[in-house]
Structure formats: structure tokens, C-alpha cells
Design a protein around this motif. Structure first.
Motif, PDB file in Angstrom:
ATOM      1  N   GLU A   1    -123.371  24.304  18.433  1.00  0.00           N
ATOM      2  CA  GLU A   1    -122.118  23.797  19.002  1.00  0.00           C
ATOM      3  C   GLU A   1    -121.289  24.891  19.664  1.00  0.00           C
ATOM      4  OE1 GLU A   1    -121.362  20.203  15.715  1.00  0.00           O
ATOM      5  OE2 GLU A   1    -120.246  22.096  15.607  1.00  0.00           O
ATOM      6  N   GLY A   2    -121.619  26.142  19.364  1.00  0.00           N
ATOM      7  CA  GLY A   2    -120.825  27.246  19.880  1.00  0.00           C
ATOM      8  C   GLY A   2    -119.603  27.548  19.031  1.00  0.00           C
ATOM      9  N   THR A   3    -119.519  26.878  17.879  1.00  0.00           N
ATOM     10  CA  THR A   3    -118.394  27.097  16.972  1.00  0.00           C
ATOM     11  C   THR A   3    -118.496  28.447  16.282  1.00  0.00           C
ATOM     12  OG1 THR A   3    -118.258  24.716  16.563  1.00  0.00           O
ATOM     13  CG2 THR A   3    -117.166  26.156  14.971  1.00  0.00           C
ATOM     14  N   LEU A   4    -119.722  28.829  15.962  1.00  0.00           N
ATOM     15  CA  LEU A   4    -119.979  30.077  15.236  1.00  0.00           C
ATOM     16  C   LEU A   4    -120.986  30.908  16.009  1.00  0.00           C
ATOM     17  CD1 LEU A   4    -119.521  31.641  12.531  1.00  0.00           C
ATOM     18  CD2 LEU A   4    -121.498  30.403  11.621  1.00  0.00           C
ATOM     19  N   ASN A   5    -120.581  32.111  16.419  1.00  0.00           N
ATOM     20  CA  ASN A   5    -121.520  32.976  17.141  1.00  0.00           C
ATOM     21  C   ASN A   5    -121.686  34.351  16.502  1.00  0.00           C
ATOM     22  OD1 ASN A   5    -119.174  34.398  18.080  1.00  0.00           O
ATOM     23  ND2 ASN A   5    -118.944  32.818  19.648  1.00  0.00           N
ATOM     24  N   HIS A   6    -120.871  34.652  15.501  1.00  0.00           N
ATOM     25  CA  HIS A   6    -121.043  35.916  14.788  1.00  0.00           C
ATOM     26  C   HIS A   6    -120.376  35.835  13.426  1.00  0.00           C
ATOM     27  CE1 HIS A   6    -120.566  40.247  13.740  1.00  0.00           C
ATOM     28  NE2 HIS A   6    -121.750  40.302  14.288  1.00  0.00           N
ATOM     29  N   ILE A   7    -121.028  36.420  12.440  1.00  0.00           N
ATOM     30  CA  ILE A   7    -120.488  36.474  11.080  1.00  0.00           C
ATOM     31  C   ILE A   7    -120.200  37.940  10.737  1.00  0.00           C
ATOM     32  CG2 ILE A   7    -120.934  36.038   8.638  1.00  0.00           C
ATOM     33  CD1 ILE A   7    -122.879  33.828   9.515  1.00  0.00           C
ATOM     34  N   ASP A   8    -118.945  38.224  10.448  1.00  0.00           N
ATOM     35  CA  ASP A   8    -118.577  39.584  10.040  1.00  0.00           C
ATOM     36  C   ASP A   8    -118.860  39.813   8.552  1.00  0.00           C
ATOM     37  OD1 ASP A   8    -117.495  40.248  12.617  1.00  0.00           O
ATOM     38  OD2 ASP A   8    -115.764  39.012  12.114  1.00  0.00           O
ATOM     39  N   LEU A   9    -118.556  38.788   7.746  1.00  0.00           N
ATOM     40  CA  LEU A   9    -118.798  38.878   6.300  1.00  0.00           C
ATOM     41  C   LEU A   9    -119.419  37.569   5.833  1.00  0.00           C
ATOM     42  CD1 LEU A   9    -118.548  40.228   3.516  1.00  0.00           C
ATOM     43  CD2 LEU A   9    -116.180  39.431   3.414  1.00  0.00           C
ATOM     44  N   LEU A  10    -120.592  37.677   5.237  1.00  0.00           N
ATOM     45  CA  LEU A  10    -121.314  36.524   4.710  1.00  0.00           C
ATOM     46  C   LEU A  10    -121.280  36.597   3.189  1.00  0.00           C
ATOM     47  CD1 LEU A  10    -123.231  34.067   5.280  1.00  0.00           C
ATOM     48  CD2 LEU A  10    -125.129  35.703   5.089  1.00  0.00           C
TER      49      LEU A  10
END
Length: 264
Positions: free
Chosen positions: A156-165
Motif C-alpha cells: 500500500e505504500g504505508t510502510l517503506n522503512h522500519i527504524d525499530l522492529l
């Protein structure tokens, strides 16, 4: 409730875990406890008071499988030091971590906290308690299997990078879900992973993966069935164990893993 166990980790312990310790109605019972609490009005818009009341339930009524106040400090300190913009948690349960870490993220000017929870009833509890804490503007609850939700948010393009998982869901899913994030490019140099319960109940498969060298991961990569997530073996990880305690007073730890580069 007082005793040696309480003093080991500096606080009063939760009720014993027991054989049946979740999804038996206690999560909805917690909601009733919270909204009938004599200090309900003091909780509104106050994340810490909401967390205190959740802990009160766990200590005086029934065990809750939360990260708890002791181990949560490790992740809160990490948020304050690293100042991530986007945090994703896998496994929200009743919202303890979403409230604790969402508040920390908001305080450092972060953008969004995604709480991925498979159980729709648990997700409803998270949403209500996040709203009670005044964090609905930063915490987004996503319902569905974690792998499916990650792929959908990416598509969806809502999430493109995770800084902290933050990983705190079904333990066998830790490694395949991390590999899914790797394949989608959601994690890269600078990303940090905090994996709970790596001692109790333990997660040797995940620990082996994040502690492996690029060369070891490349060798194993060729053996993985193509129907399973294969990840990105070129990501270089630096991983360390941070000891802590379960809210029940049982020793546990969080594995903190940093992606420090990509090997060509």
C-alpha cells in the motif's frame, strides 16, 4: 505477594503464569477493570498511569503476558538514544508495549508506531487502551497475521522503512518475519531489532540467525525452500543479549540487534 522473587527485579511480581495464561477472557476482563478503576479520569491522556493500572491488574488479579516495567526500560532507553521515526511491533497483546514505546516515540518526535496483532479481540483491547492513554495520534493498530500485514502495508505504500522492529509475538515467526522485512527492504543499515523472550521461553533459531556472519547466512540461504522467506543474507548484524526479568519475576532477556551495513 511479597517474597524473594519480588526483590530480584525490584518490584512486586505479577500473579503466577499458570498453564492457561491468555485468551481465556482475562483480556476483556482487563478492559472492565480499567474502565471501572477509581482513578480512571487520572489515566485519561496519561500513558504511565494506564501502564500502572495494567500492572496493578497483573499483580492483583491475573497474569498478563506483557513485557513488563523492567524489560520495557531497555527498549525505552533505546528509543530515547536512537530516536527512531517509525517503530513496528509484531504482537501487541493488550497494548502494554504499544503504550510504553508509543509514548516514548511521541516524546522524541517520532512519526508512527504500528502495532501488528493477529487476534482481533486483542487488537480491540489495544485500541481502547491506547485511546485511553491519549496515543491514538501516533499508534496505529493493524489486525491480521504479522507476515500478511507487513506485506500489505508495504504494498500500500504505508510502510517503506522500519527504524525499530520489536518482536514479541509467536516465537517461531520471529525469524521468518524478520526475513520478510529483509526481502521487502523494510530494514537496512541503521535499523534496530529488539526481540523479547529470547530466554523464556527462548528462541534459539532467531538468535542463531541474527548472530550469524554474512558468510554463514549465505551458505544457509541456498538451502532454504523457496516457499519460505529467505531474507537478505548480505545484511551485517551486531547483536547482544540484554538480561532482564519477566513481570512474573522469572529471568529473561531481550536481544538487541543492529544492522550495521551491507556486504557486497
Amino acid at each position: 505477594m511479597a517474597g524473594a522473587k519480588d526483590n530480584l527485579f525490584g518490584g512486586t511480581a505479577y500473579q503466577p503464569q499458570g498453564e492457561a495464561y491468555f485468551d481465556d477472557g482475562r483480556e476483556i476482563e482487563l478492559l472492565h477493570f480499567m474502565y471501572a478503576h477509581p482513578h480512571l479520569n487520572d489515566m485519561r491522556g496519561n500513558p504511565q498511569k494506564v501502564l500502572d493500572a495494567i500492572d496493578e491488574y497483573g499483580k492483583t488479579r491475573k497474569y498478563l503476558m506483557n513485557i513488563g516495567e523492567y524489560k520495557s526500560k531497555t527498549v525505552i532507553d533505546l528509543i530515547r538514544e536512537e530516536k527512531p521515526k517509525v517503530i513496528v511491533e509484531l504482537g501487541g497483546y493488550v497494548g502494554y508495549s504499544a503504550i510504553a514505546f508509543g509514548a516514548a516515540l511521541k516524546n522524541i518526535g517520532g512519526n508512527r508506531y504500528y502495532s501488528l496483532e493477529m487476534n482481533p479481540e486483542f487488537a480491540a483491547v489495544i485500541s481502547m487502551l491506547v485511546d485511553l492513554a491519549g496515543l491514538s495520534d501516533i499508534v496505529k493498530v493493524v489486525v491480521g497475521p504479522s507476515s500478511d500485514s507487513l506485506k500489505r502495508l508495504f504494498k500500500e505504500g504505508t510502510l517503506n522503512h522500519i527504524d525499530l522492529l520489536f518482536l514479541d509475538h509467536y516465537k517461531p515467526a520471529y525469524t521468518p518475519d524478520l526475513k520478510t522485512c529483509e526481502e521487502l527492504g523494510l530494514v537496512s543499515k541503521g535499523s534496530i531489532y529488539a526481540a523479547d523472550n529470547v530466554i523464556k521461553p527462548g528462541n534459539p533459531v532467531y538468535l542463531q540467525y541474527v548472530r550469524s556472519t554474512v558468510q554463514e547466512k549465505r551458505q544457509n540461504y541456498l538451502r532454504i525452500d523457496s516457499s519460505s522467506p529467505r531474507g537478505n543474507p548480505d545484511l551485517i548484524y551486531d547483536s547482544q543479549l540484554i538480561e532482564g526479568w519477566e513481570p512474573s519475576g522469572v529471568p529473561d532477556a531481550i536481544e538487541i540487534t543492529r544492522c550495521i551495513g551491507i556486504e557486497a
